[in-house]
Design a protein around this motif. Structure first.
Motif, short mmCIF file in Angstrom:
data_model
loop_
_atom_site.label_atom_id
_atom_site.label_comp_id
_atom_site.label_asym_id
_atom_site.label_seq_id
_atom_site.Cartn_x
_atom_site.Cartn_y
_atom_site.Cartn_z
N TYR A 1 1.18 -0.80 -0.19
CA TYR A 1 0.00 0.11 -0.46
C TYR A 1 0.64 1.39 -0.31
N LEU A 2 0.74 2.04 -1.22
CA LEU A 2 1.35 3.78 -1.37
C LEU A 2 0.50 4.64 -0.97
N ALA A 3 0.08 5.76 -0.22
CA ALA A 3 -0.29 6.76 -0.13
C ALA A 3 0.13 7.32 -1.49
N ALA A 4 -0.66 8.35 -1.92
CA ALA A 4 -0.95 9.05 -3.31
C ALA A 4 0.16 9.47 -3.34
N GLY A 5 0.74 9.56 -4.68
CA GLY A 5 1.71 10.39 -4.99
C GLY A 5 3.80 9.76 -4.53
N ALA A 6 3.37 9.02 -3.72
CA ALA A 6 4.93 7.87 -3.32
C ALA A 6 4.79 6.62 -5.09
N GLU A 7 6.08 7.17 -4.71
CA GLU A 7 6.72 6.07 -5.79
C GLU A 7 7.82 4.49 -5.61
N THR A 8 7.58 4.47 -4.11
CA THR A 8 8.66 3.60 -4.24
C THR A 8 8.13 2.47 -3.61
N VAL A 9 8.50 1.31 -4.13
CA VAL A 9 7.87 0.27 -3.15
C VAL A 9 9.10 -1.06 -2.68
N ASP A 10 9.20 -1.32 -1.71
CA ASP A 10 9.99 -1.85 -1.20
C ASP A 10 9.51 -4.25 -1.34
N GLY B 1 0.40 6.56 -9.49
CA GLY B 1 -1.25 5.65 -10.23
C GLY B 1 -2.41 6.60 -9.03
N THR B 2 -3.10 6.35 -9.36
CA THR B 2 -4.25 6.86 -9.30
C THR B 2 -4.54 5.84 -7.30
N LEU B 3 -5.86 7.06 -6.51
CA LEU B 3 -6.28 5.55 -5.20
C LEU B 3 -7.09 4.51 -5.83
N GLY B 4 -6.81 3.70 -5.31
CA GLY B 4 -7.57 2.43 -5.95
C GLY B 4 -7.18 1.82 -7.17
N GLU B 5 -5.48 2.02 -7.27
CA GLU B 5 -4.67 1.43 -8.50
C GLU B 5 -4.09 0.15 -8.02
N GLU C 1 -5.88 5.73 -0.07
CA GLU C 1 -5.97 6.86 0.83
C GLU C 1 -5.68 6.89 2.20
N ASP C 2 -5.96 5.78 2.04
CA ASP C 2 -5.96 5.23 4.14
C ASP C 2 -4.12 5.00 4.79
N ASP C 3 -4.12 6.27 5.45
CA ASP C 3 -3.11 6.02 6.09
C ASP C 3 -2.67 5.07 7.17
#
Length: 428
Positions: A16-25, A293-297, A324-326
């Motif tokens: 799960y990533l926040a809106a605008g986040a670009e890094t996946v670990d 990505g867009t929220l929910g994607e 959008e769930d922090d």
């Protein structure tokens, strides 16, 4: 996952990533079971072993050092399986083949006895040029078709009789040809040199406190080499258009940076070497940068495959999901968090010891204090114990330490060479 191959690859991540986040670990746990290798072609030896023994003049002081090295080499020879090809090399300012007189020979009762007779006559003299030892091993390995090729290298000193550039050139020539485990004995070897060699050749590096530890160490290294059955496994990463690999690291059983060793298969596929495998488990930290990505994607961030002889033997997926769930996006997977700390632990130990050697006490104290704090947080008891050989710990939780003035060079080198060894995340 490919049960038939004996290999599995499991992904641990928080997708799960926040809106605008670009890094996946993600941490990839690769496990190889018994019998995971394809059988060797008829008549092909399963393994080849080159044992490189420092025979420089310093190995004679004390006498027990050379005596134990001879005994240890004999133990390694006795540990070889029948049919395994082997050779023994004496390392001085240049390499000399001790047994057999040329090429490699299959282990048998007869050749083991002959090898031990030849080894018993070794005497210390001359200097140290490790690149020449490795170059001779590389030439010997080049002439044999063994599935798994492995070297053991022992030294009691620094690489004083060849340039660093010469050693780097030899390592570049040896890389991918064979693996090598390095051990230091005495007080004059350099952890950084052993780690450089072991890293390039996908082996291990360590030091021994007493010459009497050599036979057990050689037996353990040889037994582990004899347990390898899959010669050359690669970690293959595919990323979709727009995504890039930020880094790839082995993080268990030791930290090993693999990012710069990528071999491109195509624009979107790269392979990273992992070396030979037996029945064992290792962890890899993969970090991917993806377009936001867009929220929910939900999107595939990377496909992780284990490849042997160009055959995929295990596979898993790294995912990205924007939310959008922090509460979801701020969680850090426990394995990712743990190994991020372990990688930092190795780095600050090495930086602290380098600063200590150069006389920068302030930097050394700060870095080694941080190392003590990280070791305490992760429960890495062995590293914490090593650090106490070079610092007095006032408060481990805050990293408050004082440099020890009575720490020996051996204390520092052992702490340095073992800095990359990691532990797995503790389960509550």
């Amino acid at each position: 996952m490919s049960p038939q191959s004996g290999f599995t690859a499991e992904v641990y991540q928080n997708p799960y990533l926040a809106a605008g986040a670009e890094t996946v670990d993600a941490v990839i746990t690769v496990t190889a079971g018994e019998g995971g290798a394809a059988p060797a072609p008829t008549g092909t030896p399963s393994a080849a072993e080159a044992i490189m023994i420092d025979c420089s003049g310093s190995m004679g002081y004390p006498r027990s050092r050379m005596m134990e090295a001879i005994k240890a080499t004999g133990v390694a020879v006795d540990t070889l399986r029948d049919g395994v090809l082997f050779a023994v090399i004496a390392g001085r300012s240049r390499a000399e083949q001790v047994y057999p007189s040329h090429g490699m020979v299959a282990a048998s009762a007869e050749t083991r006895a002959a090898a031990k007779r030849a080894i018993s006559g070794l005497t210390p003299s001359g200097g140290t040029a490790m690149g020449s030892w490795l170059a001779l091993a590389n030439r010997l390995f080049a002439d044999v078709p063994a599935q798994v090729k492995h070297g053991i290298m022992l030294t009691d000193g620094r690489n004083q009789h060849e340039t660093p550039e010469a050693l780097r050139q030899v390592l570049a020539e040896c890389e991918g040809r064979f693996s090598c485990d390095c051990r230091g004995v005495g007080e004059d070897w350099a952890a950084s040199e052993l780690r450089t060699i072991a890293s390039a050749l996908l082996g291990s590096a360590d030091g021994l406190e007493e010459p009497a530890e050599l036979p057990a160490a050689f037996r353990a290294m040889t037994e582990q080499a004899m347990g390898k059955s899959v010669a050359d496994v690669k970690l293959r990463l595919w990323t979709p258009a727009g995504s890039t690999i930020r880094f790839v690291k082995q993080v268990f059983p030791q930290v090993e940076e693999l990012t710069g060793r990528r071999v491109p298969v195509s624009d979107r596929i790269g392979e990273y070497p992992t070396g030979a495998w037996g029945a064992e488990s290792r962890d890899y930290h993969v970090s991917v940068q993806v377009p936001p990505g867009t929220l929910g994607e939900e999107r595939l961030a990377a496909r992780v495959s284990l490849v042997s002889d160009d055959n995929v033997i295990a596979q898993s997926l790294v995912l990205a999901r924007w939310t959008e769930d922090d509460a979801l996006s701020t969680q850090i997977n426990d394995r990712v968090a743990h190994y991020t700390g372990q990688a930092e632990l190795a780095e600050v130990i090495q930086q602290g010891l380098e600063a200590r050697e150069s006389g920068d006490d302030a930097t050394a104290t700060a870095k080694l204090g941080r190392a003590v704090q990280l070791a305490d947080e992760s429960g890495h008891e062995q590293t914490a114990k090593l650090l106490r050989r070079v610092v007095d710990v006032e408060d481990a939780a805050t990293g408050t330490v004082r440099l020890r003035r009575d720490a020996s060079s051996l204390d520092a080198e052992l702490t340095n060479v073992r800095s990359t060894k990691t532990i797995r995340v503790k389960r509550s």
